[in-house]
Motif scaffolding. Sequence first.
Motif, short mmCIF file in Angstrom:
data_model
loop_
_atom_site.label_atom_id
_atom_site.label_comp_id
_atom_site.label_asym_id
_atom_site.label_seq_id
_atom_site.Cartn_x
_atom_site.Cartn_y
_atom_site.Cartn_z
N LEU A 1 0.85 -1.18 0.00
CA LEU A 1 0.00 0.00 0.00
C LEU A 1 0.89 1.24 0.00
N SER A 2 0.34 2.32 -0.48
CA SER A 2 1.09 3.58 -0.55
C SER A 2 1.42 4.09 0.84
N LEU A 3 2.69 4.49 1.05
CA LEU A 3 3.09 5.06 2.33
C LEU A 3 2.44 6.41 2.57
N GLY A 4 2.32 7.22 1.52
CA GLY A 4 1.81 8.57 1.70
C GLY A 4 0.32 8.74 1.53
N ARG A 5 -0.35 7.78 0.87
CA ARG A 5 -1.77 7.98 0.57
C ARG A 5 -2.70 7.03 1.31
N SER A 6 -2.20 5.95 1.87
CA SER A 6 -3.06 5.02 2.61
C SER A 6 -3.12 5.41 4.08
N SER A 7 -4.19 4.99 4.74
CA SER A 7 -4.30 5.30 6.17
C SER A 7 -3.21 4.61 6.97
N ILE A 8 -2.86 3.39 6.59
CA ILE A 8 -1.86 2.64 7.37
C ILE A 8 -0.48 3.25 7.19
N LEU B 1 11.93 10.74 4.75
CA LEU B 1 10.86 10.02 4.07
C LEU B 1 9.88 11.01 3.43
N MET B 2 9.57 12.08 4.12
CA MET B 2 8.69 13.10 3.56
C MET B 2 9.31 13.71 2.30
N ASP C 1 5.50 18.16 -7.91
CA ASP C 1 5.00 19.45 -7.42
C ASP C 1 3.49 19.58 -7.52
N GLU C 2 2.88 18.93 -8.51
CA GLU C 2 1.44 19.08 -8.69
C GLU C 2 0.64 18.37 -7.61
N PHE C 3 1.07 17.17 -7.23
CA PHE C 3 0.27 16.35 -6.32
C PHE C 3 0.74 16.41 -4.87
N TRP C 4 1.98 16.87 -4.64
CA TRP C 4 2.51 16.83 -3.28
C TRP C 4 1.68 17.63 -2.27
N PRO C 5 1.21 18.84 -2.56
CA PRO C 5 0.42 19.55 -1.55
C PRO C 5 -0.78 18.73 -1.05
N MET C 6 -1.46 18.02 -1.94
CA MET C 6 -2.59 17.20 -1.53
C MET C 6 -2.13 16.03 -0.66
N VAL C 7 -1.04 15.37 -1.06
CA VAL C 7 -0.53 14.24 -0.28
C VAL C 7 -0.07 14.71 1.09
N ARG D 1 -1.03 17.35 2.80
CA ARG D 1 -2.18 17.70 3.65
C ARG D 1 -2.78 16.46 4.28
N GLY D 2 -2.90 15.38 3.51
CA GLY D 2 -3.45 14.14 4.06
C GLY D 2 -2.58 13.56 5.16
N ILE D 3 -1.26 13.59 4.96
CA ILE D 3 -0.34 13.07 5.97
C ILE D 3 -0.42 13.89 7.25
N LEU D 4 -0.41 15.22 7.11
CA LEU D 4 -0.45 16.09 8.29
C LEU D 4 -1.79 15.99 9.01
N ARG D 5 -2.88 15.89 8.24
CA ARG D 5 -4.19 15.73 8.86
C ARG D 5 -4.27 14.43 9.65
N SER D 6 -3.73 13.36 9.07
CA SER D 6 -3.76 12.07 9.75
C SER D 6 -2.95 12.10 11.04
N ALA D 7 -1.79 12.78 11.01
CA ALA D 7 -0.98 12.90 12.22
C ALA D 7 -1.73 13.65 13.31
#
Length: 276
Positions: free
Chosen positions: A155-162, A178-179, A188-194, A196-202
Amino acid sequence: MALKKRGGAVTDEMGDEAGGDRQFVTALSRGLDILRCFEPTDGPLGNADLAQRCGLPKATVSRLTYTLAKLGYLDYLPDSGKYRMGVAVLGLGYACLGGLKIRETAQPYLQALADHAGDGVLTALAGRDDLSMVYIACARAPGMVSLQQDVGSRLSLGRSSIGRAYLAALDQPTRAPLMERLRQRAGDEFWPMVERGILRSAEEIRARGFCLNVGEWVQGVNSVAVPLRPTQPGQPPLAFNCGGPSYLLTPERLERELGPRLVELANRVALVGRAV
């Protein structure tokens, strides 16, 4: 893993290991990258396929696959000129699983939660390999619908919940490189979205112990995840999740019922793991 030439020295997305660390064996790293190219759903792969996936020259890939086949880590299929995983890789995998006693501790708890969640919901324990999370233990309840994943699934490290739960368990010096690698991979196009998801999950994990992923990894699939910090010296950080189709696992159910149960599961496994 794409290689980049900087100032005449070959480096890679892992940082400066290939160019600045004399202990780092680049040839070994590239050989392992070849093995990482194979996915459970793949058929045999040729040198051209592997070169495209790992970003290495085809001539380099040809030498690596020849060597890996000689050692039994790949099987060469002369009719197609392609390769498949060899039995030697399976031996390494079982040796790894045998050394992770925590998975034996976790298995009955995973099954109990899967049975409670019902209708083919998948529960799992995973560790990190490169920029992926790999399931090392899984359980599911009987049902007509189920995620088609098992031990060894990535599974994706940056996009999956786990994956995000795993990142939340790391200290800043470990998480920062790792970040950066995730940023390079996302672009550059997709990183802001990824990001945000990582920081929100933390933040969710700090606030309530678990994080949700509502269709961000795979559309129509929802999940909840919890980190498992090391319970014994030398044990790597791990993470648990519980996932399934969105119509079975609504955000409300994940937040009110399964998230707290997964936190309780992780606490119980950690307690038992420390006592073993």
